[in-house]
Design an enzyme around this catalytic site. Structure first.
Site, PDB file in Angstrom:
ATOM      1  N   GLY A   1     -10.747  -2.880  10.717  1.00 53.57           N
ATOM      2  CA  GLY A   1     -10.811  -2.957   9.259  1.00 53.57           C
ATOM      3  C   GLY A   1     -11.887  -3.942   8.835  1.00 53.57           C
ATOM      4  O   GLY A   1     -12.738  -4.349   9.644  1.00 53.57           O
TER       5      GLY A   1
ATOM      6  N   HIS B   1       4.580  -5.209  -5.531  1.00 50.94           N
ATOM      7  CA  HIS B   1       3.871  -4.659  -6.679  1.00 50.94           C
ATOM      8  C   HIS B   1       4.869  -3.908  -7.544  1.00 50.94           C
ATOM      9  O   HIS B   1       5.590  -3.049  -7.047  1.00 50.94           O
ATOM     10  CB  HIS B   1       2.751  -3.739  -6.214  1.00 50.94           C
TER      11      HIS B   1
ATOM     12  N   SER C   1      -1.842   1.587 -10.468  1.00 52.75           N
ATOM     13  CA  SER C   1      -2.497   0.363 -10.930  1.00 52.75           C
ATOM     14  C   SER C   1      -1.808  -0.225 -12.155  1.00 52.75           C
ATOM     15  O   SER C   1      -1.212   0.483 -12.968  1.00 52.75           O
ATOM     16  CB  SER C   1      -3.955   0.665 -11.263  1.00 52.75           C
TER      17      SER C   1
ATOM     18  N   ALA D   1     -12.005  -7.172   8.198  1.00 49.20           N
ATOM     19  CA  ALA D   1     -12.121  -8.466   8.877  1.00 49.20           C
ATOM     20  C   ALA D   1     -12.686  -8.294  10.281  1.00 49.20           C
ATOM     21  O   ALA D   1     -13.603  -9.019  10.689  1.00 49.20           O
ATOM     22  CB  ALA D   1     -10.758  -9.160   8.911  1.00 49.20           C
ATOM     23  N   GLY D   2     -12.152  -7.334  11.015  1.00 46.82           N
ATOM     24  CA  GLY D   2     -12.602  -7.139  12.390  1.00 46.82           C
ATOM     25  C   GLY D   2     -14.061  -6.733  12.465  1.00 46.82           C
ATOM     26  O   GLY D   2     -14.808  -7.193  13.331  1.00 46.82           O
TER      27      GLY D   2
ATOM     28  N   ARG E   1       3.117  -9.578 -12.916  1.00 44.77           N
ATOM     29  CA  ARG E   1       3.608  -8.739 -11.818  1.00 44.77           C
ATOM     30  C   ARG E   1       4.986  -9.135 -11.305  1.00 44.77           C
ATOM     31  O   ARG E   1       5.875  -8.301 -11.182  1.00 44.77           O
ATOM     32  CB  ARG E   1       2.657  -8.878 -10.615  1.00 44.77           C
TER      33      ARG E   1
ATOM     34  N   ARG F   1      -0.951 -13.696  -4.200  1.00 40.73           N
ATOM     35  CA  ARG F   1      -2.369 -13.343  -4.148  1.00 40.73           C
ATOM     36  C   ARG F   1      -2.824 -12.760  -5.479  1.00 40.73           C
ATOM     37  O   ARG F   1      -2.133 -11.962  -6.106  1.00 40.73           O
ATOM     38  CB  ARG F   1      -2.616 -12.315  -3.044  1.00 40.73           C
TER      39      ARG F   1
END
Lengths: 628, 253
Positions: free
Chosen positions: A13, A238, A252, A15-16, A299, A414
């Site tokens: 992904g 969420h 969303s 990061a990798g 949220r 986050r």
């Protein structure tokens, strides 16, 4: 040593792939392991965007404000130097992506466009249509393919990481991995290992927005070999996700922002079609509970209200875990123009049209703020020292972690559009840190053959046991039980009594998972076997999440225990004795709980928990959070 | 209908013979093909009561964005996650996507797509993955809109499996990698390597092997205008061939 030092990166992904690029930038070869072609990675699911302060919208946006928004959003639980460096690096990361050819959406002038995202005041989010994560990942995928064709990266797609190879001093010197086709298990020696294997939403399945491969098994395996796991109790839910039988798809927040109303029938088990339920029989609970914000409440508040109405008041649609998110009262042309992407996804997967039928939604496990504990080195400017080999290092020497599997950047919650940023940034930093680590290595003797053989044989043994096992438990059905249990007892709203029960249940589940009998005994592409192994690792993680949640007696960010709320005194402000009393209690609570929780493995028992100070050196919390 | 009925083509390994099995599960609202296959894993029993190994197939995001779960559903190649059961004629026939080697059951080997992307150099050359302080040149919104269509290709393989020219009988690389050449050649810095990419598709197995059946564009789950890309590349390769023949004096693209 004749051959250059070798790095292993696990995970294809964002990061990798960033880590891979930065390591090969410095000329070190990389072996890159992934369960599947990189383009299948969960990074593609992030739709919204990536935050970076470009200040191109005339709003006087600043990197400092991005930092403050991120720290406050996480209720100060993130170590601040890494967050500072991340916010500073964001514009450069976006520019680099742009050079890779990422199709960021443009302004009329042909420049990068930016839009507003949740929890902030300024337009700070770069986006690429409605598929930002996909576009970023493809940009990196292309760069890695280029390097692969030049021989700088050797790619092993279709291999699963099983365990770390550690030498006598506990230094990580490679991995054991399994070929997912012929189930061959092999040891791969290396000088350093980077784990970039994503999150673990599958412990809440199917009430999670994550992909089916987000089991967290790889991180769990490192944890079981001694890596620390930080802030496991913080999992973002969420509020508006579309519950499906197979998975929960994110709708969303824009749906509420553009005028969507959330409601349930006032009568439990009301079986009428929603369109014939009159206004007087509808309970617009967000509007009643939060008169000032109504449907656009934050949220976590929205998630808790939905939880309360369905699980505690029993008012879910037809007695289920669902509430209506209604757009049918809005002008269809307006909704189509503003929310086209949401309408498409809902129509495609639910088969009904939100313009005429209210959507059915529920909170879903979305993103773990917690993950493998990672270190950093602070520099004189208050940020992370570039190229320090301590950055993104786990407590196991030679093992680094980055992306959603690390606990580095989001504290207790986050901010929207910060996940693509943290995955990219942490991956880049990890790659640079590993280069320093490799340069600093002194020649070592190769890992003794006996260690390699023992590690491989241990994993082969596990496979053999599973293939022979005659138990009656089905791993997939156990997974449903795990998800239901975690959703019910370690979810949006938590209570200690239930968490204690959850830990008992998880211990029982663990024992049952040892009595599995597979329906598939083949030694060729045996998904049941692979999943049975992952399930055991998921249960380990779940136990740690539950134990961490039980231990933290406060409300912070995504971790909510009603028994420990500390509401602001209504109508009282700074200077008022009641407010000052609140401030004193708030400070005392921070003294006790503004700490990183760190779990370490305790064989056959609940994890050992300890609490470390948070580095608050950039922007210490002085004032309580007050959105009034 | 109170049950969902399926016929699934099984194959134990690449060298064994395929065979069919029938399954049925209780009907319920909002099932799709992936959710049915997931449900079958809980109790993999055929309609004749035989307990069998669960069906093997690929899936991950279940939002039609990762490209994993493409298969042949009632004879049409498409992603399984967005194939809603209510819209399908039963019994639903599931088969592995044709043209690709079968690994097991519905799982196929699509690694040739990766090789094709390497062959056509489907990337933008950059100096390194560091910040230069400079972004890429500007891109007009109208050009962005056209490019964005192609940048959503998820390498699911559906277009290739529907293509009569693609398969073990030919070297044709197919529409998906060709569309990436169109995308990379349109990028302000990607065009620096345009010639190399065009040469890569001007030989055997390249653009001229397209038979213009136009199946690719009809089945693409993302609505990517694949035949438009192939048409544009036709012009680009013609001009490139002229340039190769006459050298620098030909007006540059």
């Amino acid at each position: 040593m004749n051959t250059p030092p070798q790095a292993i990166v696990i995970g294809g992904g964002l990061a990798g792939l960033w880590a891979t690029l930065r390591i090969t930038d410095s000329g070190f070869p990389v072996q890159l392991f992934s369960l599947f072609a990189f383009k299948r990675s969960h990074s593609v699911c992030a739709q919204g965007g990536i935050n970076a302060v470009l200040d191109t919208k005339g709003q006087h946006d600043s990197i400092h404000q991005h930092l403050i928004d991120t720290l406050k959003g996480g209720e100060y639980l993130a170590n601040q130097p890494p967050v500072k460096s991340m916010c500073e690096a964001a514009p450069g990361l976006v520019r680099t992506y742009e050079r890779m050819g990422v199709a960021f959406s443009r302004t009329a002038e042909g420049l990068l466009d930016q839009r507003l995202f949740g929890g902030v005041r300024n337009k700070r989010t770069c986006f690429a249509g409605a598929s930002t994560g996909q576009q970023l990942l493809y940009g990196l995928d292309q760069q890695v393919r280029c390097r692969e064709s030049r021989g700088q990266v050797s790619v092993r797609v279709g291999w699963e990481f099983l365990s770390l190879l550690q030498d006598a001093d506990g230094v990580c010197r490679g991995i054991v991995a399994m070929d997912l086709q012929n189930l061959e298990i092999r040891a791969f020696a290396a000088d350093v290992v980077i784990l970039a294997t994503g999150g673990f939403g599958q412990i809440y399945a199917p009430q999670t927005t994550t992909s089916t491969n987000c089991t967290g098994a790889a991180a769990s395996r490192c944890y079981q070999q001694g890596a620390w796991f930080a802030n496991a109790e913080f999992f973002q839910f969420h509020p508006t996700a579309m519950i499906g039988r197979d998975k929960t798809r994110l709708m969303s927040e824009a749906a509420r922002g553009e005028g969507g109303r959330v409601w349930v029938p006032r009568q439990p088990q009301d079986r009428r079609n929603p369109s014939v339920i009159p206004e007087s029989d509808r309970f617009y609970f967000l509007e009643e509970f939060f008169p000032a914000y109504g449907n656009t409440v934050a949220r976590d508040e929205a998630s808790r209200a939905i939880w309360h109405v369905t699980r505690e008041l029993g008012l879910g649609i037809r007695g289920s875990d669902r509430v209506y998110l209604d757009l049918t009262h809005l002008n269809p042309a307006f909704v189509t123009q503003r929310l086209g992407a949401i309408l498409d996804i809902y129509r495609k997967f639910a088969g009904t049209d939100p313009l005429t039928t209210p959507m059915e939604i529920f909170p879903a496990a979305h993103y773990p703020m917690g993950g493998l504990w990672v270190d950093f080195e602070r520099d004189d400017n208050g940020g992370m020292r570039p190229d320090s080999p301590r950055n993104q290092a786990t407590n196991l020497p030679g093992l680094y972690a980055c992306g959603e599997c690390d606990a580095g950047y989001h504290g207790a919650n986050r901010l929207g559009a910060n996940s693509l940023l943290s995955a990219s940034f942490a991956g880049r930093v990890a790659g640079e840190a590993v280069v320093s680590y490799l340069k600093g290595l002194t020649p070592r003797s190769p890992l003794p053959e006996a260690i390699l053989c023992a590690a491989v044989s241990k994993q082969q043994q596990l496979n053999a046991v599973l293939l022979r096992a005659e138990g009656h438990e089905n791993p997939y059905r156990l997974h449903h039980e795990l998800g239901a249990l975690m959703t019910a007892k370690v979810g949006v709203v938590r209570a200690n009594a239930e968490l204690i029960v959850a830990l008992d249940d998880l211990r029982e589940l663990e024992q049952r998972a040892a009595r599995i009998g597979l329906d598939d005994r083949a030694v060729w592409v045996n998904h049941s076997l692979v999943f049975a192994r992952q399930l055991q690792d998921m249960i380990h993680l779940a136990r740690m999440v539950a134990a961490s949640a039980l231990a933290r007696d406060e409300c912070r960010g995504a971790h909510y225990k009603p028994a420990f709320t500390m509401p602001l005194p209504a109508g009282r402000f700074a200077g008022d004795p009641e407010f000052e009393d609140y401030r004193t209690r708030w400070q005392a609570n921070n003294e006790r709980w503004l700490k990183t929780s760190i779990a370490s493995i305790n064989p056959d028992a609940d994890p050992i928990l300890r609490y470390d100070a948070v580095d608050l050196s950039v922007h210490p919390p002085i004032e309580p959070r007050d959105y009034r | 209908m109170s049950t969902i009925n399926l016929r699934i083509r099984r194959q134990d390994n690449p060298d064994s013979q395929p065979y069919w099995q029938a399954f049925s599960i209780p009907a319920a609202a909002d099932h799709n093909v992936v959710s049915v296959l997931l449900a079958l894993r809980d109790n993999p029993v055929t309609t004749s009561g035989e307990r069998v190994a669960p069906v093997i197939w690929d899936h991950n995001c279940m939002e039609e964005v990762c490209g994993s779960c493409a298969m042949l559903i009632n004879g049409v190649p498409r992603p399984a996650c967005s194939a809603l059961i209510d819209s399908l004629i039963q019994p639903i026939r599931l088969e592995p996507m044709p043209k690709f080697p079968v690994v097991r059951d519905l799982l196929v080997d699509r690694s040739c797509m990766d090789a094709s992307l390497r062959r056509v150099k489907a990337w933008i050359e950059i100096d390194g993955a560091w910040d230069t302080g400079l972004g890429a040149p500007r891109i007009a919104p109208v050009a962005w809109s056209a490019n964005y269509l192609y940048s959503r290709c998820m390498s699911c393989g559906v277009c290739l499996s529907a293509c009569p020219q693609f398969g073990s009988h030919s070297d044709f690389i197919g529409a998906a990698p060709l569309a990436q050449v169109r995308l990379m050649n349109a990028h302000p810095t990607g065009r620096y390597d345009k010639t190399e990419r065009l040469h890569a598709i001007m030989g055997a197995g390249g653009l001229s092997d397209c038979g213009n059946a136009q199946n690719c564009v009809r089945v693409c789950p993302k609505g990517i205008p694949l035949t438009t890309a192939i048409g544009e590349l036709g012009r680009q390769t013609t001009l490139q061939a002229l340039q190769d023949l006459f050298g620098e004096s030909t007006p540059s693209l």
